[in-house]
Design a protein around this motif. Structure first.
Motif, PDB file in Angstrom:
ATOM      1  N   SER A 153      34.195  57.753  64.760  1.00  0.00           N
ATOM      2  CA  SER A 153      33.815  56.459  64.189  1.00  0.00           C
ATOM      3  C   SER A 153      32.473  55.987  64.744  1.00  0.00           C
ATOM      4  CB  SER A 153      34.902  55.411  64.476  1.00  0.00           C
ATOM      5  OG  SER A 153      36.128  55.776  63.880  1.00  0.00           O
ATOM      6  N   LEU A 154      32.268  56.180  66.049  1.00  0.00           N
ATOM      7  CA  LEU A 154      31.021  55.741  66.669  1.00  0.00           C
ATOM      8  C   LEU A 154      29.831  56.555  66.149  1.00  0.00           C
ATOM      9  CD1 LEU A 154      29.416  54.118  68.747  1.00  0.00           C
ATOM     10  CD2 LEU A 154      30.068  55.815  70.472  1.00  0.00           C
ATOM     11  N   ILE A 155      29.937  57.882  66.204  1.00  0.00           N
ATOM     12  CA  ILE A 155      28.815  58.727  65.782  1.00  0.00           C
ATOM     13  C   ILE A 155      28.541  58.549  64.287  1.00  0.00           C
ATOM     14  CG2 ILE A 155      27.958  61.090  65.596  1.00  0.00           C
ATOM     15  CD1 ILE A 155      28.062  60.091  68.441  1.00  0.00           C
ATOM     16  N   TRP A 156      29.590  58.430  63.476  1.00  0.00           N
ATOM     17  CA  TRP A 156      29.407  58.255  62.033  1.00  0.00           C
ATOM     18  C   TRP A 156      28.721  56.925  61.723  1.00  0.00           C
ATOM     19  CZ3 TRP A 156      28.750  61.033  58.073  1.00  0.00           C
ATOM     20  CH2 TRP A 156      28.953  60.567  56.781  1.00  0.00           C
ATOM     21  N   ALA A 157      29.110  55.869  62.423  1.00  0.00           N
ATOM     22  CA  ALA A 157      28.455  54.573  62.224  1.00  0.00           C
ATOM     23  C   ALA A 157      26.977  54.650  62.594  1.00  0.00           C
ATOM     24  CB  ALA A 157      29.150  53.494  63.055  1.00  0.00           C
ATOM     25  N   LEU A 158      26.671  55.346  63.697  1.00  0.00           N
ATOM     26  CA  LEU A 158      25.277  55.461  64.118  1.00  0.00           C
ATOM     27  C   LEU A 158      24.465  56.312  63.142  1.00  0.00           C
ATOM     28  CD1 LEU A 158      25.781  55.984  67.965  1.00  0.00           C
ATOM     29  CD2 LEU A 158      25.078  53.894  66.782  1.00  0.00           C
ATOM     30  N   ILE A 159      25.079  57.369  62.602  1.00  0.00           N
ATOM     31  CA  ILE A 159      24.385  58.225  61.640  1.00  0.00           C
ATOM     32  C   ILE A 159      24.067  57.456  60.359  1.00  0.00           C
ATOM     33  CG2 ILE A 159      24.722  60.182  60.069  1.00  0.00           C
ATOM     34  CD1 ILE A 159      26.210  61.605  62.321  1.00  0.00           C
ATOM     35  N   LYS A 160      25.020  56.644  59.884  1.00  0.00           N
ATOM     36  CA  LYS A 160      24.883  55.996  58.581  1.00  0.00           C
ATOM     37  C   LYS A 160      24.286  54.595  58.640  1.00  0.00           C
ATOM     38  CE  LYS A 160      26.213  57.738  55.325  1.00  0.00           C
ATOM     39  NZ  LYS A 160      25.515  58.714  54.446  1.00  0.00           N
ATOM     40  N   ALA A 161      24.082  54.047  59.865  1.00  0.00           N
ATOM     41  CA  ALA A 161      23.604  52.662  59.968  1.00  0.00           C
ATOM     42  C   ALA A 161      22.258  52.471  59.281  1.00  0.00           C
ATOM     43  CB  ALA A 161      23.519  52.249  61.435  1.00  0.00           C
ATOM     44  N   GLY A 162      21.366  53.460  59.395  1.00  0.00           N
ATOM     45  CA  GLY A 162      20.067  53.334  58.752  1.00  0.00           C
ATOM     46  C   GLY A 162      20.163  53.266  57.245  1.00  0.00           C
ATOM     47  N   GLU A 163      21.125  53.982  56.663  1.00  0.00           N
ATOM     48  CA  GLU A 163      21.306  53.978  55.211  1.00  0.00           C
ATOM     49  C   GLU A 163      22.072  52.751  54.745  1.00  0.00           C
ATOM     50  OE1 GLU A 163      23.935  56.542  51.970  1.00  0.00           O
ATOM     51  OE2 GLU A 163      23.150  57.554  53.748  1.00  0.00           O
ATOM     52  N   TRP A 164      23.165  52.435  55.456  1.00  0.00           N
ATOM     53  CA  TRP A 164      24.001  51.318  55.041  1.00  0.00           C
ATOM     54  C   TRP A 164      23.435  49.960  55.449  1.00  0.00           C
ATOM     55  CZ3 TRP A 164      29.120  53.797  57.242  1.00  0.00           C
ATOM     56  CH2 TRP A 164      29.542  54.808  56.371  1.00  0.00           C
ATOM     57  N   GLY A 165      22.776  49.921  56.621  1.00  0.00           N
ATOM     58  CA  GLY A 165      22.357  48.651  57.210  1.00  0.00           C
ATOM     59  C   GLY A 165      23.327  48.257  58.314  1.00  0.00           C
ATOM     60  N   TRP A 166      22.800  47.688  59.398  1.00  0.00           N
ATOM     61  CA  TRP A 166      23.641  47.341  60.543  1.00  0.00           C
ATOM     62  C   TRP A 166      24.633  46.239  60.216  1.00  0.00           C
ATOM     63  CZ3 TRP A 166      24.089  49.993  65.003  1.00  0.00           C
ATOM     64  CH2 TRP A 166      23.132  50.962  65.273  1.00  0.00           C
ATOM     65  N   GLY A 167      24.317  45.386  59.256  1.00  0.00           N
ATOM     66  CA  GLY A 167      25.230  44.300  58.907  1.00  0.00           C
ATOM     67  C   GLY A 167      26.197  44.641  57.793  1.00  0.00           C
ATOM     68  N   ASP A 168      26.104  45.851  57.232  1.00  0.00           N
ATOM     69  CA  ASP A 168      26.986  46.255  56.141  1.00  0.00           C
ATOM     70  C   ASP A 168      28.424  46.395  56.640  1.00  0.00           C
ATOM     71  OD1 ASP A 168      26.879  47.578  53.219  1.00  0.00           O
ATOM     72  OD2 ASP A 168      28.284  48.727  54.460  1.00  0.00           O
ATOM     73  N   TRP A 169      29.381  46.080  55.756  1.00  0.00           N
ATOM     74  CA  TRP A 169      30.785  46.093  56.168  1.00  0.00           C
ATOM     75  C   TRP A 169      31.242  47.486  56.587  1.00  0.00           C
ATOM     76  CZ3 TRP A 169      34.623  49.062  54.041  1.00  0.00           C
ATOM     77  CH2 TRP A 169      34.382  49.622  52.792  1.00  0.00           C
ATOM     78  N   LYS A 170      30.663  48.526  55.974  1.00  0.00           N
ATOM     79  CA  LYS A 170      31.076  49.891  56.332  1.00  0.00           C
ATOM     80  C   LYS A 170      30.648  50.225  57.764  1.00  0.00           C
ATOM     81  CE  LYS A 170      29.057  51.782  52.700  1.00  0.00           C
ATOM     82  NZ  LYS A 170      28.687  50.591  51.912  1.00  0.00           N
ATOM     83  N   THR A 171      29.422  49.848  58.120  1.00  0.00           N
ATOM     84  CA  THR A 171      28.959  50.076  59.493  1.00  0.00           C
ATOM     85  C   THR A 171      29.825  49.322  60.487  1.00  0.00           C
ATOM     86  OG1 THR A 171      26.687  50.319  58.689  1.00  0.00           O
ATOM     87  CG2 THR A 171      26.985  49.931  61.055  1.00  0.00           C
TER      88      THR A 171
END
Length: 535
Positions: free
Chosen positions: A232-250
């Motif tokens: 969960s941690l690594i996936w959030a860090l990988i996708k944060a740039g695409e999703w945005g840090w404030g996105d619900w998925k992140t």
């Protein structure tokens, strides 16, 4: 492809000074280091060589951008999630066994990728590579810890770090040559003969040094909770740039990571044989070494992420040329790692670690002053200083973590060291990527207008800014030369300004790491493996 443990293969760890007799090649410390280094070289080389092959893979297999990202992310996720569990497997069944399985599996997975005719199989085999690589890396450290006497362990780790540095440096150069003159498949096929050599050497030389109180059971729930937390941690860090840090998925994956870590910590206090005995972290030096490794990887990998774009997109270098320009960095790591091992043996890890992080901070602040017109000499000086600073940290922090853990947990400690690097690198890339995106968003529009260029629609500007974040100038074919030069100048100036901010943040993190390094000291349990074999 594994071998069975025999009486000769498994040697219980002895107290210092009670070295068991050995004959021939088997169990010789320096030959053990050589055998381990060949396997580690294969994994380290693969970490940088694949990026060069991605464009060719995309063209040949008609892969989408998402597919290419999964070729990298699948490997990274499998590796990061499995490292500590793989270290525990080594503590339970013996590091020789897990190392040999890792070598065989990594080589076989590489062959499968080379023979693949679809991107789905490439992704699946890359995940397998990550899993087998996770078996190999902690086992390598466990074998070194058990084989070398305490007074020579730092030198062994220094040479181990030198091999990783050399392989990492050679990756883009070898990969570029293979892709240009052979094919992208050859980038993976090269692992097969290397793996065969490493496997033969391992079968002939390596010996298991099993601690008398090695773990006898598995903490299944702990493995699931830690794996879920790391994923969960690594996936959030990988996708944060695409999703945005404030996105619900992140936010969802970050929250899931926190919950899994919390439940894991509670469970580990209740189970008879925990995956990671939390009592390990009562050792302040071990805890400081782990935090130091995270912060070092944050500054190094996060900052280096932009250097590649700077060399290739701003200076227009090929992947091979950019790899050659980074040789001062990796060269200093290659030369500095064994020297750092000797220095740490002499004065202890604290002074070299603090000095190394101070040099790393100075290099980051220096690279924050790079411009689009900076020459090779100036770049090389900062790259060399960065390599000189990183060498004692890579060696010293590894010794602090592994040396302060009990011998029966050397595999877990090795996995912890590698996992800390993965988390730090992912965190640095994500956070500094967000810093870059913010800097570009704040200045690009003003720079564009100041250059007198035609206004962009909001959607068009957002798309252009994504390219500028990696140093790409949005020049369309047929654009008049004066306009093309103005666009290129705006793009490169904006990117370099954002890179300067990112390196400044990395430098501040390196200063914080230097403070953390003050709490490290020589491994209290390093002598537990000494005498298992004598040099």
């Amino acid at each position: 492809m594994t071998s069975q443990i025999t009486v000769d293969d498994q040697v219980p760890a002895k107290e210092p000074g009670s070295a068991p007799a050995r004959s021939g090649l088997r169990g010789h410390p320096w030959l053990t280091l050589f055998a381990v280094a060949i396997g580690v070289m294969m994994v380290a080389l693969d970490g940088t060589i694949v990026a060069v092959a991605n464009p060719a893979i995309a063209a040949d297999l008609h892969a989408s951008l998402a597919d290419i990202q999964w070729i990298t992310n699948g490997y990274m996720l499998a590796l990061a999630v499995s490292l500590i569990t793989a270290g525990k497997l080594g503590d339970r069944f013996g590091h020789r066994q897990t190392f040999l399985i890792g070598i065989a599996g990594f080589g076989l997975s590489s062959a499968v990728i080379g023979m693949s005719d679809g991107v789905e199989l490439v992704i699946a085999a890359r995940v397998a590579q990550g899993l087998f690589g996770a078996l190999l890396m902690p086992a390598a450290l466990g074998l070194l810890r058990a084989t070398f006497p305490a007074e020579k362990l730092n030198m062994a780790i220094g040479i181990w770090g030198m091999v990783i540095g050399a392989s990492t440096a050679a990756g883009p150069i070898i990969g570029g040559l293979l892709v240009e003159h052979r094919s992208w498949q050859s980038v993976f096929f090269i692992n097969v003969p290397v793996g065969v050599v490493a496997l033969i050497l391992g079968l002939l030389i390596l010996v298991d040094h099993r601690a008398p109180n090695a773990p006898r059971s598995f903490d299944i729930l702990g493995i699931l909770l830690l794996s879920g937390a790391m994923f969960s941690l690594i996936w959030a860090l990988i996708k944060a740039g695409e999703w945005g840090w404030g996105d619900w998925k992140t936010l969802f994956f970050l929250a899931a990571s926190v919950l899994c870590f919390a439940f894991f910590a509670v469970w580990e206090t209740k189970v008879a044989e925990p995956l990671i005995p939390l009592g390990m972290f009562r050792s302040l030096p071990l805890s400081a070494g782990t935090v130091l490794m995270v912060l070092m990887a944050f500054a190094f990998m996060g900052g280096l992420f932009f250097v590649t774009f700077y060399l290739q997109n701003v200076h227009g270098m090929s992947p091979v040329d950019s790899g050659l320009h980074l040789l001062p960095l990796t060269g200093m790591m290659i030369v500095g790692s064994p020297l750092a091992g000797a220095l740490i043996t002499w004065v202890g890890p604290r002074i070299p670690l603090v000095g190394g992080m101070v040099a790393t901070a100075a290099a980051c602040f220096g690279m924050a002053r790079l411009t689009p017109g900076t020459g090779t000499l100036s770049m090389s000086l900062w790259f060399a200083l960065l390599g000189l600073g990183l060498a004692p940290v890579m060696v010293g922090a590894t010794e602090v973590i592994v040396g302060n853990a009990p011998l029966e947990l050397s595999g877990v400690a090795g996995g912890l060291q590698q996992a800390a690097m993965q988390v730090g690198g992912s965190l640095g890339t994500a956070v500094l990527g967000a810093v870059m995106a913010s800097a570009v968003g704040n200045s690009f529009g003003d720079n564009w207008r100041a250059a007198g260029l035609p206004p962009l629609a909001p959607e068009q500007q957002a798309l252009v800014e994504k390219g500028v974040q990696v140093g790409m100038a949005p020049v369309q074919p047929g654009t008049p030369e004066p306009v093309a030069q103005a666009i290129t100048k705006v793009a490169h100036d904006t990117f370099v300004s954002g890179m300067s901010t990112a390196f400044t943040v990395a430098g501040v993190v390196a200063v914080l790491a230097a403070v953390v390094a003050c709490f490290t000291k020589r491994g209290e349990n390093a002598a537990a493996g000494a005498g298992a074999a004598h040099v």
